[in-house]
Scaffold this active site. Structure first.
Site, PDB file in Angstrom:
ATOM      1  N   PRO A 292       0.855  -1.200   0.000  1.00 48.52           N
ATOM      2  CG  PRO A 292      -0.435  -1.439   1.894  1.00 48.52           C
ATOM      3  CD  PRO A 292       0.793  -1.941   1.248  1.00 48.52           C
ATOM      4  CG  ASP A 468       5.092  -1.499   2.087  1.00 45.13           C
ATOM      5  OD1 ASP A 468       3.927  -1.387   2.534  1.00 45.13           O
ATOM      6  OD2 ASP A 468       5.603  -2.586   1.753  1.00 45.13           O
ATOM      7  CG  HIS A 469       0.650   3.424   5.282  1.00 46.61           C
ATOM      8  ND1 HIS A 469       1.146   3.496   6.563  1.00 46.61           N
ATOM      9  CD2 HIS A 469      -0.237   4.456   5.191  1.00 46.61           C
ATOM     10  CE1 HIS A 469       0.576   4.485   7.221  1.00 46.61           C
ATOM     11  NE2 HIS A 469      -0.271   5.104   6.405  1.00 46.61           N
ATOM     12  NE  ARG A 470       3.147  -4.440   2.610  1.00 45.37           N
ATOM     13  CZ  ARG A 470       3.615  -5.361   1.787  1.00 45.37           C
ATOM     14  NH1 ARG A 470       3.044  -6.549   1.719  1.00 45.37           N
ATOM     15  NH2 ARG A 470       4.674  -5.113   1.031  1.00 45.37           N
TER      16      ARG A 470
END
Lengths: 497, 379
Positions: A292, A468-470
């Site tokens: 994401p 990467d929002h993870r």
């Protein structure tokens, strides 16, 4: 009167529907004996020689080598009556098989199956990929072997006692593997490379350095055309992960194709998606839809950096290297990454772990004649400014010359894309697969800017950071971007880092 | 004496976790070296006449020729599949010829050499692989059970049979065949435990041909297979499986011990499958050609031929006659195979039970009616 008989391609492996004729071992006009090998056929299961069921003279080879032939189709015509001269119709036992018509429906035996394969009774179905084999012995040698009993040439019964059999292995011979496995090729390559070692030194059970990777990852790499031996695994015990493969693909991906010149007024051009374009697309889709993405922007006054650049370029230790704005961006990214190590990390889906890399392999997107490539500077954080400048210059030169090695393109952990060189202000970059952050560096422009309370003409650029929002929360991403911006705005602040 | 590659099985799949308590040097019984030199062994002597030696050579050569022809027939679409014994002729002929007339063998699907030694017509074996019957021989008359395709299952059949022999008080031994891969099967281990518990007159004859299809032995066992017998409580011996004389001597002695009530023995015939696992397999995908070349130098037939020639036991005329006989056999197998009639569709009901059950009779009748319901003859 010639008696023509045809040999139909048999099912040599329990439930196969087709086979590829790899090569013919006989030619038209050859005299063949029963069981003399006629051709080599590769099926989904094995490459085998087909021995002749007839003795006679070859009058026709019905398929070229390299052709995929349905089981039951005649492949060769043999005149079994040597007196005749050929030309009559094939004998009744060789009626042509129903080949083209009556194709089985999808899902049925012989019909199509998912993955472009053909449904068969057992096994994995005829292979859809190509395999290469080493050249085989000539037809005549094969013929001699066909019926001779092993050892038949031995001991013709003289009165002298014959010598004992020689059974010492021929130490000159190298391990040769004629199948399609990577293991064998590597073992063979290792044996050939390491000439000093005993020729038979490939220990059973330790057959060459086969890279560790799980089968789905192997398949994934194969589909994308990535050679696993060129990768360094980031998983447990050096196991190559999907992310590693993604990274390798991204590293060699090409730039978006130049808009094709209009082929003609009103005509559209359809370009097959294959090769590098296909790999690029797969990698980008994989990245875009697994990680994401969040993108943040920062506009920075870099006037001081540009002045520092002019001063530093005059220094003797930086003489001879290009002191570009990119160099400062790279240095700023490295300094900021040292402060925020989580930015330099990977998501390992399989292991459900975040891999925080011990060093920064800094990728630089470079436009080349072949398209976009992303070579990286290994352990860039340890380099001095001069070394970094040299490494960047070498990297881009090599890339522009089209000589970037796979090793340079794999293992990247953090990437900078310099869109500014195209006169663009900013963008929303897509992560290099397997990485967690990518910084886009826009054009440096003279702009009206509020400086010390007054509107001045200042040199201003825009930074865009996708992450990467993870792995990276908004806070971390913001702090990292702010640090990079601060370093570019006031290079002296590096002393505080 | 030429050593077989000790390294191969000493490669430890788990580094440092070997079996240091077990002897690291393997004992290999050999009476005929790969060079063709006749040697003696302190525990296994063999009195054998020249006539018998020539007979063994003939067996080996004919069985190999049969195997070559069957492989070719499969490649020509005449057999559904063929399991080649190439390279294992000595192990099978040695074991088969060691059996007494009254002994009983339980084969896998590769024991063509044993079948030959038990007087089974090659065509009766071929018919099974052509798919026209379930094996055409009488197991009782030949002392040779039907082929068993389920890996290792025959060791249970053999042990059960041997326990029956015991109860009959018959002086008879049972020879159970298995491969190296089968030693990893549960039923093989069960069979050995039962055989040991009851001191059953059964000999487990394991042809270690180094590969369970594609899996090399070192993946399956940390110790040489024959050493496993110690764990079950009966003797284990490793014999050069490419030495027909040594196999003959070792198997004879083991069978005699079984007949005399001394219980089971495990024989590991150390050999090599020169060909593919079956015609559906491609060994070049998992074996190095150099390994095959190495084993070619230990060919079981070449070494016996060298011995016969050197010792003037056989001359060129003998070898020529064997070759001619082999070609005749091959021609008979070829024509016999091509002439085999297709079985009638209803014959599949015939051998399910010794006596037809009402249900089966009903199924048969239904099937006949179903076939009769078509306008055209389905043949």
């Amino acid at each position: 009167m010639p008696t023509l008989r045809q040999f139909k391609l048999p099912d040599v492996g329990e439930g196969l529907t087709e086979g590829e004729i790899l090569q013919w071992l006989v030619a038209v006009g050859d005299t063949v004996t029963v069981n003399q090998p006629l051709c080599e056929v590769e099926t989904a299961k094995a490459a085998v020689e087909l021995p002749s069921p007839f003795a006679g003279t070859v009058t026709e080879l019905l398929f070229e080598a390299g052709t995929m032939v349905d089981v039951g189709t005649p492949i060769i015509t043999i005149d079994t009556d040597a007196g005749g001269a050929g030309g009559s119709a094939p004998a009744a036992d060789a009626e042509p098989a129903e080949a083209a018509d009556g194709e089985p429906a999808a899902g049925l035996i012989g019909g199509s199956a998912p993955g472009g394969r053909t449904a068969v009774l057992v096994g994995y179905g005829p292979r859809t990929t190509e395999a290469r084999r080493r050249p085989r012995r000539s037809g005549s040698a094969a013929a001699a072997r066909a019926t001779a009993l092993p050892g038949a040439d031995y001991g013709s019964g003289g009165t002298d006692q014959p010598p004992l059999l020689a059974t010492a292995p021929d130490m000159r011979s190298k391990p040769v593997r004629h199948g399609g496995l990577e293991v064998g090729r590597q073992a063979e390559a290792a044996a050939l490379r390491d000439d000093a070692a005993p020729a038979r030194g490939v220990a059973p059970g330790r057959r060459g350095p086969r890279p560790l990777a799980k089968p789905p990852v192997r398949k994934y790499a194969k589909d994308l055309g990535v050679d696993l031996t060129t990768l360094t695994g980031s998983g447990t015990d050096g196991c190559i992960t999907r992310a590693d493969v993604d990274a390798a693909v991204a590293a060699r991906t090409a730039a978006p194709a130049q808009p094709a010149a209009p082929a003609g007024a009103g005509t559209e051009q359809r370009i097959p998606v294959k090769g590098v374009r296909k790999a690029t697309a797969a990698a980008m889709v994989a990245s875009a839809f697994t990680a994401p993405h969040v993108t943040e922007f920062l506009t920075v006054d870099v006037t001081r950096m540009m002045k520092l650049r002019a001063r530093l370029a005059a220094r003797p230790e930086l003489a001879g290297v290009k002191v570009s704005p990119l160099l400062f961006v790279a240095k700023a990214v490295l300094l900021a990454a040292a402060r925020h190590p989580m930015v330099n990390s990977s998501w390992d889906e399989a292991a459900q772990e975040i891999v925080v890399h011990g060093q920064v392999n800094l990728g630089i997107a470079a436009a080349t004649p072949r398209g976009l490539v992303v070579p990286n500077v290994k352990d860039a954080g340890r380099l001095s400014l001069a070394e970094l400048a040299g490494a960047l210059a070498e990297l881009t030169e090599t890339a522009r010359a089209g000589r970037t090695s796979p090793a340079d393109m794999t293992g990247g952990t953090l990437t900078i894309t310099n869109v500014g060189v195209f006169g663009v202000d900013t963008g929303t970059p897509i992560l290099n697969p397997g990485e967690s952050a990518i910084l886009a560096f826009g054009a440096v422009r003279e702009m009206p800017w509020v400086h010390k309370g007054k509107v001045r003409v200042r040199q201003v650029t825009q930074l865009a950071l996708s992450f990467d929002h993870r792995i990276i929360d908004g806070e971390l991403g913001s702090r990292f971007l702010a640090d990079v911006g601060a370093l570019l705005h006031d290079p002296g602040s590096a002393l505080a880092f | 004496m030429t050593a077989l590659p000790e390294t191969r099985e000493m490669v430890d799949p788990v580094p440092g976790a070997g079996a240091p308590h077990l002897p690291q040097r393997t004992q290999l019984v050999q009476l005929l070296t790969p060079e063709g030199d006749r040697v003696e062994h302190p525990e296994y002597s063999l009195e054998i006449s020249d006539e018998e030696l020539r007979g063994l050579y003939r067996d080996l050569a004919l069985v190999r020729r049969w195997d070559v022809e069957a492989t070719a027939l499969q490649r020509q679409g005449e057999l559904g599949i063929w399991a080649s014994l190439l390279g294992q002729e000595a192990a099978q002929i040695g074991a088969g010829r060691a059996m007494a007339e009254t002994d009983m063998a339980f084969p896998t699907y590769r024991e063509h050499g044993v079948a030959w030694a038990r007087g089974v017509d090659p065509l009766h074996v071929i018919s099974l692989f052509r798919g026209v019957d379930n094996g055409g021989w009488d197991p009782v008359a030949r002392g040779f059970n039907l082929y068993t395709v389920v890996i290792g299952a025959q060791t249970l059949h053999a042990t059960g049979y041997a326990m029956g022999v015991q109860r009959d008080g018959a002086e008879q031994a049972v020879l159970a065949f298995l491969g190296d891969g089968a030693t990893s099967q549960g039923e093989v281990n069960e069979a050995m435990i039962w055989a040991a518990s009851f001191s059953a007159p059964v000999v487990f004859f394991c042809q270690n041909n180094q590969y369970a299809i594609s899996v090399p032995l070192e993946r399956q066992s940390r110790v040489p297979l024959y050493q496993r017998a110690a764990g079950f409580g009966f003797p284990g011996v490793r014999v050069d499986g490419n030495d027909v004389l040594a196999v003959l001597a070792v198997t004879r002695q083991a069978l005699q011990a079984a007949r005399e009530g001394q219980g089971p023995t495990f024989i590991e015939a150390f050999t090599y499958r020169m060909g593919a696992h079956t015609t559906s397999d491609d060994p070049t995908r998992y074996r190095l050609a150099s390994e095959l070349e190495e084993w070619k130098l230990r060919d079981p037939i070449a070494r016996l031929k060298a011995h016969l020639s050197r010792s003037s036991i056989a001359d060129a005329a003998f070898f020529d006659s064997v070759e001619a006989e082999a070609d005749e056999l091959a021609a008979r197998i070829r024509s016999g195979t091509l002439e085999m009639p297709d079985p009638t569709p209803t014959s599949m009901f015939d051998s399910v039970y010794a006596e037809q059950t009402p249900q089966l009779a009903q199924q048969r009748a239904d099937f006949v009616a179903y076939r009769a319901s078509f306008e055209e003859d389905g043949e």
